[in-house]
Design an enzyme around this catalytic site. Structure first.
Site, PDB file in Angstrom:
ATOM      1  N   GLU A   1       0.831  -1.213   0.000  1.00 31.52           N
ATOM      2  CA  GLU A   1       0.000   0.000   0.000  1.00 31.52           C
ATOM      3  C   GLU A   1       0.858   1.253   0.000  1.00 31.52           C
ATOM      4  O   GLU A   1       1.752   1.412   0.851  1.00 31.52           O
ATOM      5  CB  GLU A   1      -0.917  -0.002   1.242  1.00 31.52           C
ATOM      6  CG  GLU A   1      -1.906   1.137   1.215  1.00 31.52           C
ATOM      7  CD  GLU A   1      -2.925   1.084   2.351  1.00 31.52           C
ATOM      8  OE1 GLU A   1      -2.897   0.141   3.158  1.00 31.52           O
ATOM      9  OE2 GLU A   1      -3.740   2.021   2.409  1.00 31.52           O
TER      10      GLU A   1
ATOM     11  N   HIS B   1      -1.811  10.706   0.891  1.00 32.90           N
ATOM     12  CA  HIS B   1      -1.944   9.336   0.408  1.00 32.90           C
ATOM     13  C   HIS B   1      -1.934   9.321  -1.127  1.00 32.90           C
ATOM     14  O   HIS B   1      -1.214   8.533  -1.742  1.00 32.90           O
ATOM     15  CB  HIS B   1      -3.240   8.724   0.952  1.00 32.90           C
ATOM     16  CG  HIS B   1      -3.466   7.314   0.516  1.00 32.90           C
ATOM     17  ND1 HIS B   1      -2.633   6.286   0.902  1.00 32.90           N
ATOM     18  CD2 HIS B   1      -4.406   6.759  -0.281  1.00 32.90           C
ATOM     19  CE1 HIS B   1      -3.063   5.165   0.356  1.00 32.90           C
ATOM     20  NE2 HIS B   1      -4.133   5.424  -0.357  1.00 32.90           N
TER      21      HIS B   1
ATOM     22  N   ASP C   1       4.309 -14.451  11.262  1.00 31.02           N
ATOM     23  CA  ASP C   1       2.961 -14.848  10.836  1.00 31.02           C
ATOM     24  C   ASP C   1       1.981 -13.690  11.084  1.00 31.02           C
ATOM     25  O   ASP C   1       1.536 -13.481  12.214  1.00 31.02           O
ATOM     26  CB  ASP C   1       2.566 -16.095  11.633  1.00 31.02           C
ATOM     27  CG  ASP C   1       1.199 -16.630  11.267  1.00 31.02           C
ATOM     28  OD1 ASP C   1       0.427 -15.911  10.614  1.00 31.02           O
ATOM     29  OD2 ASP C   1       0.905 -17.777  11.651  1.00 31.02           O
TER      30      ASP C   1
ATOM     31  N   LYS D   1      -6.854  -0.544  11.770  1.00 32.58           N
ATOM     32  CA  LYS D   1      -6.325  -0.985  10.470  1.00 32.58           C
ATOM     33  C   LYS D   1      -5.077  -0.166  10.132  1.00 32.58           C
ATOM     34  O   LYS D   1      -4.073  -0.697   9.660  1.00 32.58           O
ATOM     35  CB  LYS D   1      -7.401  -0.828   9.386  1.00 32.58           C
ATOM     36  CG  LYS D   1      -7.002  -1.308   7.996  1.00 32.58           C
ATOM     37  CD  LYS D   1      -6.274  -0.264   7.178  1.00 32.58           C
ATOM     38  CE  LYS D   1      -5.917  -0.783   5.803  1.00 32.58           C
ATOM     39  NZ  LYS D   1      -4.997   0.089   5.073  1.00 32.58           N
TER      40      LYS D   1
HETATM   41  P1  HMG Z   1       4.467  15.260   3.393  1.00 34.82           P
HETATM   42  O1  HMG Z   1       4.498  16.166   4.556  1.00 34.82           O
HETATM   43  O2  HMG Z   1       3.846  15.718   2.135  1.00 34.82           O
HETATM   44  O3  HMG Z   1       5.934  14.743   3.085  1.00 34.82           O
HETATM   45  O4  HMG Z   1       3.794  13.903   3.869  1.00 34.82           O
HETATM   46  P2  HMG Z   1       7.225  15.581   2.728  1.00 34.82           P
HETATM   47  O5  HMG Z   1       7.411  15.459   1.240  1.00 34.82           O
HETATM   48  O6  HMG Z   1       7.197  16.934   3.352  1.00 34.82           O
HETATM   49  O7  HMG Z   1       8.364  14.692   3.468  1.00 34.82           O
HETATM   50  C1  HMG Z   1       8.444  14.608   4.878  1.00 34.82           C
HETATM   51  C2  HMG Z   1       8.962  13.226   5.247  1.00 34.82           C
HETATM   52  O8  HMG Z   1       7.934  12.254   4.977  1.00 34.82           O
HETATM   53  C3  HMG Z   1      10.162  12.761   4.465  1.00 34.82           C
HETATM   54  O9  HMG Z   1      11.355  13.249   5.010  1.00 34.82           O
HETATM   55  C4  HMG Z   1      10.037  11.269   4.624  1.00 34.82           C
HETATM   56  O10 HMG Z   1      10.455  10.894   5.916  1.00 34.82           O
HETATM   57  C5  HMG Z   1       8.546  11.060   4.481  1.00 34.82           C
HETATM   58  P3  HMG Z   1      12.715  13.219   4.127  1.00 34.82           P
HETATM   59  O11 HMG Z   1      12.959  11.793   3.683  1.00 34.82           O
HETATM   60  O12 HMG Z   1      12.433  14.103   2.942  1.00 34.82           O
HETATM   61  O13 HMG Z   1      13.754  13.678   5.049  1.00 34.82           O
HETATM   62  N1  HMG Z   1       8.230  10.906   3.052  1.00 34.82           N
HETATM   63  C6  HMG Z   1       8.615   9.870   2.288  1.00 34.82           C
HETATM   64  N2  HMG Z   1       9.309   8.754   2.564  1.00 34.82           N
HETATM   65  C7  HMG Z   1       9.506   7.895   1.553  1.00 34.82           C
HETATM   66  N3  HMG Z   1       9.045   8.076   0.293  1.00 34.82           N
HETATM   67  C8  HMG Z   1       8.335   9.173  -0.022  1.00 34.82           C
HETATM   68  C9  HMG Z   1       8.098  10.116   0.998  1.00 34.82           C
HETATM   69  N4  HMG Z   1       7.436  11.286   1.022  1.00 34.82           N
HETATM   70  C10 HMG Z   1       7.528  11.755   2.266  1.00 34.82           C
HETATM   71  N5  HMG Z   1       7.884   9.317  -1.267  1.00 34.82           N
HETATM   72  C11 HMG Z   1       2.941  11.705   3.782  1.00 34.82           C
HETATM   73  C12 HMG Z   1       3.406  12.903   2.968  1.00 34.82           C
HETATM   74  C13 HMG Z   1       2.319  10.696   2.852  1.00 34.82           C
HETATM   75  C14 HMG Z   1       4.132  11.093   4.492  1.00 34.82           C
HETATM   76  C15 HMG Z   1       1.901  12.215   4.842  1.00 34.82           C
HETATM   77  O14 HMG Z   1       0.867  12.893   4.183  1.00 34.82           O
HETATM   78  C16 HMG Z   1       1.341  11.125   5.702  1.00 34.82           C
HETATM   79  O15 HMG Z   1       1.953  10.659   6.632  1.00 34.82           O
HETATM   80  N6  HMG Z   1       0.110  10.697   5.410  1.00 34.82           N
HETATM   81  C17 HMG Z   1      -0.540   9.607   6.099  1.00 34.82           C
HETATM   82  C18 HMG Z   1      -0.559   8.454   5.152  1.00 34.82           C
HETATM   83  C19 HMG Z   1      -1.111   7.179   5.732  1.00 34.82           C
HETATM   84  O16 HMG Z   1      -1.483   7.078   6.872  1.00 34.82           O
HETATM   85  N7  HMG Z   1      -1.173   6.169   4.890  1.00 34.82           N
HETATM   86  C20 HMG Z   1      -1.674   4.876   5.241  1.00 34.82           C
HETATM   87  C21 HMG Z   1      -2.666   4.456   4.210  1.00 34.82           C
HETATM   88  S1  HMG Z   1      -4.225   5.157   4.583  1.00 34.82           S
HETATM   89  C22 HMG Z   1      -4.899   3.937   5.605  1.00 34.82           C
HETATM   90  O17 HMG Z   1      -5.018   2.849   5.175  1.00 34.82           O
HETATM   91  C23 HMG Z   1      -5.088   4.110   7.060  1.00 34.82           C
HETATM   92  C24 HMG Z   1      -6.115   5.079   7.595  1.00 34.82           C
HETATM   93  O18 HMG Z   1      -7.420   4.825   7.132  1.00 34.82           O
HETATM   94  C25 HMG Z   1      -6.034   4.870   9.089  1.00 34.82           C
HETATM   95  C26 HMG Z   1      -6.958   5.751   9.873  1.00 34.82           C
HETATM   96  O19 HMG Z   1      -8.036   6.119   9.377  1.00 34.82           O
HETATM   97  O20 HMG Z   1      -6.587   6.031  11.052  1.00 34.82           O
HETATM   98  C27 HMG Z   1      -5.751   6.469   7.215  1.00 34.82           C
END
Ligand code: HMG
Length: 441
Positions: free
Chosen positions: A85, A391, A294, A278
């Site tokens: 994901e 996301h 596992d 989740k």
């Molecule tokens: P951002 O602030 O736009 O990121 O966040 P940024 O470009 O400013 O970068 C900041 C740091 O984020 C980076 O630091 C990395 O550590 C990391 P740096 O490496 O530059 O020193 N980062 C990355 N790491 C690897 N590859 C990348 C990358 N981009 C940033 N391409 C971010 C963007 C997506 C991290 C933020 O918006 C976030 O944390 N979102 C949450 C996403 C999430 O929870 N996803 C899970 C899937 S959704 C789900 O299934 C669960 C849910 O339903 C659970 C719930 O409801 O509670 C949400």
């Protein structure tokens, strides 16, 4: 109607593929090519993978990524994560970075015991069953000596054996409830072998016991429990509200209050708690899979723990204590760092190397951190920007692939959508415009 296939398991891999193509895929050479393209050219490695499961025809890859910068109990850790994901690894990494300069993650292993049960049926008097257990207990324990020998040398093995009367819940139902310490192994095979030995000894001792007035106890089944509340790890982060700083235009206090509110909602509302948890499992499963553990066992145990008081709730808690923000969780996690796939899969072995050949306790700590970090990142987004912006930013690359953009178009569309939440229709429209512009130039 198709006839069932007999002896499928005895066919060679290529015969299985031929059968599949003729039965379900209309002899498609494209399908054959998909299947074989995923074979590893390193034959012994491919054979190793084929042996992990049964009736294997090819491999199913998962991305294997790294989330760096986790400060865990004062040590800097890079966490390997296997997950398909998008945005999970980025979110974990972002959370690690956030807490790096705010004290990092603190963990505590609260216990490492697992249990298993020999499930029994006995319709006689309760007093007879109790007398029988008193008669047989020493022999039951003694019969485990050789199975337990090497585990015992390392300080593990069976720790306790009790008779549990469950007849109020189900007529005639008793358990031999055994508790085990399995050291650095997840211990499923060790526990199940021990339980089957206990069942065998129980049958033998029951035939020798003279105190049954009617039938003897009957063994229904012997199996470990994946519910492991006594194999639990606590993880927390905390910092002052000032240290949080401004988050997307709101003060640290406002952010913390909204965050705590969001966690409290998941504490009372199962509709939200399931999604909340989740998100936690996004982090936990990714580490569990990367390390060859596992994840079905972990999932089942964690969700049962989330419902331990009869209502399904959030696994995390958050509060503001005076001027401090505190965010914490306890997770039941039965993990191993030796045995099973952990020592067989080359990428699990690599994960163990990345983590510095951890003990099972250390892996519990790291995995719990990944879970808390994931929840922190998701809630951070949910109570500020919303989840979709970040996301979908990560998912953009998959969407561009799906709409058939070439490399040049991908680069341009990534730029165009840098500050927007991408949708398929928006991307398709922009791609069409790019192509019209290219035709006209
Ligand atoms: P951002 O602030 O736009 O990121 O966040 P940024 O470009 O400013 O970068 C900041 C740091 O984020 C980076 O630091 C990395 O550590 C990391 P740096 O490496 O530059 O020193 N980062 C990355 N790491 C690897 N590859 C990348 C990358 N981009 C940033 N391409 C971010 C963007 C997506 C991290 C933020 O918006 C976030 O944390 N979102 C949450 C996403 C999430 O929870 N996803 C899970 C899937 S959704 C789900 O299934 C669960 C849910 O339903 C659970 C719930 O409801 O509670 C949400």
């Amino acid at each position: 109607m198709n006839t069932p296939v007999s002896g499928f398991s005895k066919l060679s891999k290529s015969q299985k593929i031929d059968w599949l193509l003729s039965r379900h895929l209309n002899e498609s050479e494209t399908a054959r090519e998909v299947i074989t393209r995923y074979w590893n050219q390193d034959v012994p490695l491919q054979e190793l993978h084929d042996g992990f499961s049964e009736n294997t025809i090819t491999n199913y890859y998962l991305p294997y990524g790294l989330a760096p910068n986790f400060l865990i109990d004062g040590e800097l850790v890079t966490i390997p994560m296997a997950i398909e994901e998008s945005s999970v690894v980025a979110a974990a990494s972002k959370a690690a970075k956030f807490w790096l300069n705010r004290g990092g993650f603190k963990t505590e292993v609260l216990g490492t015991l697992k249990s298993g049960q020999v499930h029994l049926n006995f319709e006689g008097l309760n007093s007879e069953m109790e007398a029988f257990f008193a008669f047989a207990k020493a022999s039951l324990l003694q019969s485990l000596e050789s199975i337990n020998a090497s585990m015992k040398k390392r300080g593990g093995g069976i720790q306790d054996l009790r008779l549990v009367d469950k007849t109020k819940d189900l007529k005639g139902y008793y358990q031999l409830h055994a508790t085990f310490e399995t050291n650095d192994a997840m211990g499923a095979n060790f526990i199940n072998t021990s339980l089957e030995q206990l069942a065998m000894t129980l049958r033998l001792k029951a035939s020798e016991f003279k105190g049954f007035s009617t039938d003897r106890p009957e063994v229904v089944m012997s199996i470990l429990s994946n519910y492991v509340p006594e194999c639990r790890v606590k993880v927390s982060v905390s910092c002052s509200l000032d240290e949080i700083g401004e988050v997307n235009g709101v003060t640290g206090r406002e952010f913390a209050e909204k965050f705590v509110r969001a966690v409290n909602i998941a504490g009372i509302e199962p509709l939200r708690a399931v999604t909340h948890n989740k998100g936690i499992m996004n982090g936990i499963d990714a580490v569990v899979i990367a390390t060859g553990n596992d994840f079905r066992a972990v999932e089942a145990g964690v969700h049962a723990y989330a419902a331990r008081d009869g209502k399904y709730r959030s696994l995390t808690n958050a509060r503001i204590e005076e001027h401090n923000f505190v965010f914490e969780a306890e997770f039941p996690l039965a993990l191993g760092t030796v045995g099973g796939l952990t020592s067989l899969h080359p990428l699990s072995k690599l994960a163990m190397q990345i983590l510095g050949q951890p003990s099972a306790e250390k892996l519990m700590r790291v995995t719990a951190v990944a879970g808390l970090a994931q929840n922190f990142a998701a809630l951070h987004s949910l109570v500020t920007t919303g989840i979709q912006a970040g996301h979908m930013k990560m998912h953009l690359v998959n969407m561009l692939e799906q709409i058939g953009a070439n490399d040049e178009e991908k680069a341009q569309l990534k730029k165009d959508f840098e500050d927007k939440t991408p949708s398929f229709s928006g991307l398709k429209e922009s791609l069409a415009q790019l192509r019209i512009a290219a035709d006209q130039s």
